[in-house]
Write a protein that holds these residues in place. Structure first.
Motif, mmCIF file in Angstrom:
data_model
loop_
_atom_site.group_PDB
_atom_site.id
_atom_site.type_symbol
_atom_site.label_atom_id
_atom_site.label_comp_id
_atom_site.label_asym_id
_atom_site.label_seq_id
_atom_site.Cartn_x
_atom_site.Cartn_y
_atom_site.Cartn_z
ATOM 1 N N ARG A 1 -6.759 -8.436 -1.610
ATOM 2 C CA ARG A 1 -7.075 -7.032 -2.150
ATOM 3 C C ARG A 1 -6.947 -6.206 -0.916
ATOM 4 N N ARG A 2 -7.032 -6.583 0.278
ATOM 5 C CA ARG A 2 -6.898 -5.666 1.403
ATOM 6 C C ARG A 2 -5.520 -4.998 1.330
ATOM 7 N N ILE A 3 -4.315 -6.118 1.108
ATOM 8 C CA ILE A 3 -2.973 -5.861 1.395
ATOM 9 C C ILE A 3 -2.781 -4.974 0.295
ATOM 10 N N LYS B 1 -0.354 -0.186 -2.330
ATOM 11 C CA LYS B 1 -0.451 0.398 -3.667
ATOM 12 C C LYS B 1 0.150 1.805 -3.831
ATOM 13 N N ASN B 2 0.246 2.527 -2.840
ATOM 14 C CA ASN B 2 0.968 3.780 -3.053
ATOM 15 C C ASN B 2 2.597 3.641 -2.579
ATOM 16 N N GLU B 3 2.842 2.557 -2.207
ATOM 17 C CA GLU B 3 4.262 2.285 -1.580
ATOM 18 C C GLU B 3 5.180 1.631 -2.665
ATOM 19 N N VAL B 4 4.481 1.022 -3.676
ATOM 20 C CA VAL B 4 5.411 0.150 -4.591
ATOM 21 C C VAL B 4 5.200 0.952 -5.983
ATOM 22 N N THR B 5 6.020 0.741 -6.927
ATOM 23 C CA THR B 5 5.956 1.341 -8.422
ATOM 24 C C THR B 5 4.921 0.683 -8.934
ATOM 25 N N GLU B 6 4.442 1.150 -10.348
ATOM 26 C CA GLU B 6 3.566 0.540 -11.069
ATOM 27 C C GLU B 6 4.117 -0.794 -11.701
#
Length: 169
Positions: free
Chosen positions: A24-26, A31-36
């Motif tokens: 979860r920390r990773i 989360k803002n660096e990869v696409t949905e």
């Protein structure tokens, strides 16, 4: 999106041999660096991770083994039996400190004297070295961390010596 093609946090945790908390920390970090399409959360706030980004969850740091390497070179020519007796003395001197010594006695090629190669698990390294100095009276040693225990075992058994173990506590 089809959730069957994705991993959940628990599955990533098991694949990468780390805690769900660390996964979860990773996720929070990337989360803002990869696409949905690679990383998303459903309506129940469960995370789903694409197999394409699993490599981002691999541990970055190689943890050292709980053992450390110790090579002991007595300055006098002790027989194998004398060395084993001294190891028993060291074990007794350590008292109730947890100690495990896995060792091989081998002859040096240049002078034929016995010396030890060990991998040791000990909670008090300083006291262990003091006990070795007390037992051998005059000794040189080298200790270092082990990152690949199997390679170290291969090195110390290069002459087909058997690894012997003594334990305390």
């Amino acid at each position: 999106m089809i959730k069957d093609d994705y991993y959940n946090v628990k599955e990533v945790s098991q694949l990468t041999v780390q805690s769900t908390r660390n996964v979860r920390r990773i996720i929070q970090k990337i989360k803002n660096e990869v696409t949905e399409r690679m990383l998303f959360q459903d309506e129940n706030y469960n995370w789903y991770i694409s197999p394409h980004i699993i490599s981002r969850f691999k541990l970055q740091r190689i943890r050292a083994s709980k053992y450390y390497a110790l090579s002991i070179d007595p300055c006098y020519n002790y027989s194998s039996d004398e060395i084993e007796e001294i190891l028993g003395f060291v074990l007794k001197q350590m008292g109730n400190t947890s100690l495990e010594i896995n060792y091989v006695i081998e002859k040096k090629s240049k002078n034929g004297q016995n010396h030890l190669h060990c991998f040791v698990k000990c909670s008090n390294k300083k006291k262990l070295i003091q006990c070795f100095r007390l037992g051998f009276s005059k000794v040189s040693y080298h200790q270092s961390a082990i990152f690949d225990l199997e390679s170290w075992k291969g090195y110390i058994t290069k002459y087909n010596n058997e690894i012997k173990t003594i334990k305390n506590g």
